[in-house]
Motif scaffolding. Structure first.
Motif, PDB file in Angstrom:
ATOM      1  N   LYS A 102       7.073   3.118   2.517  1.00 14.15           N
ATOM      2  CA  LYS A 102       8.230   2.038   2.946  1.00 14.15           C
ATOM      3  C   LYS A 102       8.740   1.737   4.592  1.00 14.15           C
ATOM      4  CE  LYS A 102      11.379   4.141  -0.047  1.00 14.15           C
ATOM      5  NZ  LYS A 102      11.852   3.093  -0.983  1.00 14.15           N
ATOM      6  N   ALA A 103       9.181   2.552   5.169  1.00 18.86           N
ATOM      7  CA  ALA A 103       8.956   1.606   6.826  1.00 18.86           C
ATOM      8  C   ALA A 103       7.600   0.821   7.528  1.00 18.86           C
ATOM      9  CB  ALA A 103       9.170   2.813   8.223  1.00 18.86           C
ATOM     10  N   VAL A 104       6.194   0.715   6.928  1.00 12.13           N
ATOM     11  CA  VAL A 104       5.801   0.055   7.581  1.00 12.13           C
ATOM     12  C   VAL A 104       5.351  -1.604   6.807  1.00 12.13           C
ATOM     13  CG1 VAL A 104       3.845   0.742   5.754  1.00 12.13           C
ATOM     14  CG2 VAL A 104       3.170  -0.577   8.312  1.00 12.13           C
ATOM     15  N   VAL A 105       6.212  -1.167   5.353  1.00  9.47           N
ATOM     16  CA  VAL A 105       6.827  -2.857   4.989  1.00  9.47           C
ATOM     17  C   VAL A 105       7.582  -3.566   5.881  1.00  9.47           C
ATOM     18  CG1 VAL A 105       7.413  -4.164   2.547  1.00  9.47           C
ATOM     19  CG2 VAL A 105       5.371  -1.785   2.720  1.00  9.47           C
ATOM     20  N   ALA A 129       2.069  -3.727  -8.140  1.00  7.27           N
ATOM     21  CA  ALA A 129       0.816  -4.133  -8.602  1.00  7.27           C
ATOM     22  C   ALA A 129       0.926  -5.612  -8.951  1.00  7.27           C
ATOM     23  CB  ALA A 129       0.155  -3.226  -9.479  1.00  7.27           C
ATOM     24  N   GLU A 130       1.420  -5.954 -10.069  1.00  5.31           N
ATOM     25  CA  GLU A 130       1.678  -7.577 -10.197  1.00  5.31           C
ATOM     26  C   GLU A 130       1.959  -7.973  -8.879  1.00  5.31           C
ATOM     27  OE1 GLU A 130       4.013  -9.534 -13.921  1.00  5.31           O
ATOM     28  OE2 GLU A 130       4.147  -7.319 -14.209  1.00  5.31           O
ATOM     29  N   LEU A 131       3.193  -7.797  -8.694  1.00  4.93           N
ATOM     30  CA  LEU A 131       4.145  -8.450  -7.716  1.00  4.93           C
ATOM     31  C   LEU A 131       2.647  -8.908  -6.099  1.00  4.93           C
ATOM     32  CD1 LEU A 131       6.832  -9.639  -6.733  1.00  4.93           C
ATOM     33  CD2 LEU A 131       6.794  -7.787  -5.531  1.00  4.93           C
ATOM     34  N   ARG A 139       2.034 -14.417  -0.725  1.00  3.89           N
ATOM     35  CA  ARG A 139       2.569 -13.385   0.780  1.00  3.89           C
ATOM     36  C   ARG A 139       2.575 -12.167   0.456  1.00  3.89           C
ATOM     37  NH1 ARG A 139       8.150 -15.902   1.389  1.00  3.89           N
ATOM     38  NH2 ARG A 139       7.551 -15.619   3.311  1.00  3.89           N
ATOM     39  N   VAL A 140       3.359 -12.097  -0.792  1.00  2.78           N
ATOM     40  CA  VAL A 140       3.490 -10.586  -0.851  1.00  2.78           C
ATOM     41  C   VAL A 140       2.135  -9.482  -0.865  1.00  2.78           C
ATOM     42  CG1 VAL A 140       3.695  -8.187  -2.609  1.00  2.78           C
ATOM     43  CG2 VAL A 140       5.598 -10.258  -2.626  1.00  2.78           C
ATOM     44  N   ARG A 141       1.130  -9.899  -1.269  1.00  2.00           N
ATOM     45  CA  ARG A 141      -0.442  -9.719  -1.104  1.00  2.00           C
ATOM     46  C   ARG A 141      -0.757  -9.578   1.051  1.00  2.00           C
ATOM     47  NH1 ARG A 141      -2.151 -12.251  -5.182  1.00  2.00           N
ATOM     48  NH2 ARG A 141      -3.608 -14.516  -3.646  1.00  2.00           N
ATOM     49  N   GLU A 142      -0.152 -10.619   1.773  1.00  3.63           N
ATOM     50  CA  GLU A 142      -0.861 -10.492   2.247  1.00  3.63           C
ATOM     51  C   GLU A 142       0.106  -9.595   3.307  1.00  3.63           C
ATOM     52  OE1 GLU A 142      -2.186 -12.013   6.493  1.00  3.63           O
ATOM     53  OE2 GLU A 142      -3.199 -12.449   4.405  1.00  3.63           O
ATOM     54  N   LEU A 143       1.541  -9.661   3.183  1.00  6.22           N
ATOM     55  CA  LEU A 143       2.079  -8.653   4.118  1.00  6.22           C
ATOM     56  C   LEU A 143       1.904  -6.961   3.660  1.00  6.22           C
ATOM     57  CD1 LEU A 143       4.828  -7.389   5.263  1.00  6.22           C
ATOM     58  CD2 LEU A 143       5.360  -7.294   2.232  1.00  6.22           C
ATOM     59  N   LEU A 144       1.861  -6.794   1.853  1.00  8.11           N
ATOM     60  CA  LEU A 144      -0.069  -5.449   1.809  1.00  8.11           C
ATOM     61  C   LEU A 144      -0.300  -4.742   2.411  1.00  8.11           C
ATOM     62  CD1 LEU A 144       1.545  -4.895  -2.119  1.00  8.11           C
ATOM     63  CD2 LEU A 144       2.204  -3.699   0.320  1.00  8.11           C
ATOM     64  N   LYS A 145      -1.911  -6.691   3.013  1.00  8.71           N
ATOM     65  CA  LYS A 145      -2.584  -6.203   3.684  1.00  8.71           C
ATOM     66  C   LYS A 145      -2.648  -5.545   5.119  1.00  8.71           C
ATOM     67  CE  LYS A 145      -6.751  -9.347   4.640  1.00  8.71           C
ATOM     68  NZ  LYS A 145      -7.042 -10.408   5.180  1.00  8.71           N
ATOM     69  N   VAL A 146      -2.047  -6.553   5.364  1.00  8.61           N
ATOM     70  CA  VAL A 146      -1.285  -5.789   7.636  1.00  8.61           C
ATOM     71  C   VAL A 146      -0.958  -4.444   7.769  1.00  8.61           C
ATOM     72  CG1 VAL A 146       0.069  -6.602   9.307  1.00  8.61           C
ATOM     73  CG2 VAL A 146      -0.656  -9.006   8.077  1.00  8.61           C
ATOM     74  N   ASP A 182      13.056  -6.390   0.844  1.00  6.24           N
ATOM     75  CA  ASP A 182      13.421  -4.821   0.026  1.00  6.24           C
ATOM     76  C   ASP A 182      13.161  -4.826  -1.212  1.00  6.24           C
ATOM     77  OD1 ASP A 182      15.234  -3.982   2.050  1.00  6.24           O
ATOM     78  OD2 ASP A 182      17.569  -5.001   0.605  1.00  6.24           O
ATOM     79  N   LYS A 183      13.052  -6.285  -1.381  1.00  9.76           N
ATOM     80  CA  LYS A 183      12.093  -5.909  -3.174  1.00  9.76           C
ATOM     81  C   LYS A 183      10.744  -5.285  -3.273  1.00  9.76           C
ATOM     82  CE  LYS A 183      11.005  -8.956  -6.496  1.00  9.76           C
ATOM     83  NZ  LYS A 183      10.724 -10.367  -7.280  1.00  9.76           N
ATOM     84  N   VAL A 184      10.271  -5.510  -2.020  1.00 13.00           N
ATOM     85  CA  VAL A 184       8.599  -4.554  -2.366  1.00 13.00           C
ATOM     86  C   VAL A 184       8.922  -3.604  -1.842  1.00 13.00           C
ATOM     87  CG1 VAL A 184       6.898  -4.700  -0.980  1.00 13.00           C
ATOM     88  CG2 VAL A 184       7.460  -6.699  -1.699  1.00 13.00           C
ATOM     89  N   ALA A 185       9.819  -3.263  -0.758  1.00 11.01           N
ATOM     90  CA  ALA A 185      10.243  -1.258  -0.221  1.00 11.01           C
ATOM     91  C   ALA A 185      10.661  -0.614  -1.251  1.00 11.01           C
ATOM     92  CB  ALA A 185      11.087  -1.818   1.204  1.00 11.01           C
TER      93      ALA A 185
END
Length: 299
Positions: free
Chosen positions: A135-138, A178-180, A186-193, A153-156
Motif C-alpha cells: 500500500k505504502a509503495v503505491v 488486475a482489470e485497472l 498510467r496505473v500500469r506504469e505506477l504498479l511497474k515502478v 487512493d483508488k489503487v491503494a
C-alpha cells in the motif's frame, strides 16, 4: 538460594527445589549466562523498588526456577510443571532473551536507570527499518509521479490490508485491481515502478523494545545513529546486533500493566480496598464465569 527460601510457599518438597535449582545454576554457568541474569535481576529490582509495574514473566523464561527465585518471574515452574530446557539447554544455538513487560508510561525510567548504571556510551537503543510495503509503495510512487491523490487512493484501497501482502499477490486476489492495471496505462506504469521499489528500506526508527548493553562503549562494537528526535541507536538492526555477540534486552511497554495499575489505585481511592495483584486467587468463580460467557475482550 536465599530467594528460594524466602518464598515460603513452596508447593513441592524442599529436595525437589534443591535438585532443580542446582541443575539450573550449573547450566547457567556452563552456558556463560550468569551476567545476563544478574543484569535483568538488577533492573527489575530497581523497577519494583520504584513501584513501576512489572509483568509476571512470560514465554520460556517462566520455566526457570532461578528466574522465579530472583523475582524475574512470578510463576513457580515446579508447581505448574514447566520445563527449564525450553528456556536454556546446551543444544540451543542462540541464547534466549527474557521479555520483560513494564508499565507503558514508566518504561523510559528503567532504560534511564540502565543507562546511568552501565554508562551512557555503553547503552543504546536498537534501530529498526521500515520497508516499502504494498500500500505504502503505491502511495509514495504515486506522489512522486504526480498522480492526483484520488487516483492513487483508488489503487491503494484495492490492496488488501493483510499481513505480508505484496503487489503481485494483490493483483492475483483482487480482480478489480488486475482489470485497472490492464485497462489504464498510467496505473500500469505506477504498479511497474512500485514493484521495483517494493520491500526496499524506506526509513529508520527506534525498535519498540530492544536495548543493547555493552561491556565497553557501543561504538567499539557497532556503528551508531542519531535520530531526528536525538535518540541514539545502533546502525545495525536486531539480528545483526545479536550476530556480533552484543547483549540485547527487551524493555517492552505494556498498556495492560498501566491499566491494571490505574485500576488498583482507583479502587483504593473510591472504596478503600487494597488489591494485591501478586496474590490474586486462581480459583475465583466470578472470573471463570466471565470466561465461560466468552467475555474475554481486553483480557
Amino acid at each position: 538460594w536465599k530467594g528460594m527460601l524466602d518464598k515460603g510457599e513452596l508447593r513441592r518438597t524442599l529436595a525437589e527445589y534443591d535438585t532443580r535449582l542446582q541443575y539450573e545454576i550449573d547450566m547457567i554457568k556452563k552456558m556463560k549466562y550468569a551476567g545476563y541474569f544478574l543484569i535483568v535481576w538488577d533492573f527489575i529490582r530497581y523497577a519494583r523498588d520504584q513501584h513501576i509495574p512489572v509483568g509476571p514473566g512470560r514465554g520460556s523464561a517462566a520455566g526457570s526456577l532461578v528466574a522465579y527465585c530472583m523475582r524475574i518471574t512470578d510463576v513457580d515452574p515446579l508447581h505448574f510443571d514447566l520445563y527449564f530446557e525450553r528456556f536454556l539447554n546446551p543444544e540451543r544455538v542462540t541464547l534466549p532473551d527474557i521479555d520483560i513487560d513494564f508499565c507503558e508510561r514508566r518504561r523510559g525510567e528503567v532504560i534511564q536507570y540502565v543507562t546511568q548504571k552501565y554508562g551512557r556510551e555503553n547503552v543504546a537503543q536498537i534501530i529498526t527499518f521500515g520497508t516499502m510495503k504494498a500500500k505504502a509503495v503505491v502511495r509514495d510512487v504515486g506522489r512522486v509521479m504526480e498522480f492526483p491523490i484520488s487516483e492513487v487512493d483508488k489503487v491503494a484501497k484495492l490492496i488488501p490490508a493483510t499481513l505480508d501482502m505484496t503487489l503481485d499477490k494483490a493483483i492475483e486476489e483482487v480482480p478489480a485491481l488486475a482489470e485497472l492495471e490492464r485497462k489504464d496505462e498510467r496505473v500500469r506504469e505506477l504498479l511497474k515502478v512500485a514493484r521495483r521499489l517494493e520491500g526496499m528500506t524506506r526509513h529508520a526508527s527506534v525498535h519498540a523494545a530492544g536495548v543493547v548493553i555493552a561491556p565497553r562503549p557501543v561504538v567499539e562494537f557497532a556503528p551508531l545513529y542519531r535520530s531526528q528526535k536525538d535518540e541514539i541507536t545502533t546502525q545495525w538492526a536486531m539480528k545483526e546486533v545479536e550476530r556480533v555477540g552484543l547483549l540485547k534486552m527487551d524493555f517492552l511497554g505494556l498498556s495492560t500493566l498501566t491499566l491494571l495499575d490505574d485500576a488498583v489505585k482507583h479502587i483504593k481511592e473510591t472504596t478503600g480496598d487494597e488489591i494485591d495483584l501478586d496474590h490474586l486467587p486462581l480459583d475465583d468463580a466470578k472470573t471463570y464465569q466471565l470466561f465461560s460467557n466468552g467475555q474475554t475482550h481486553g483480557v
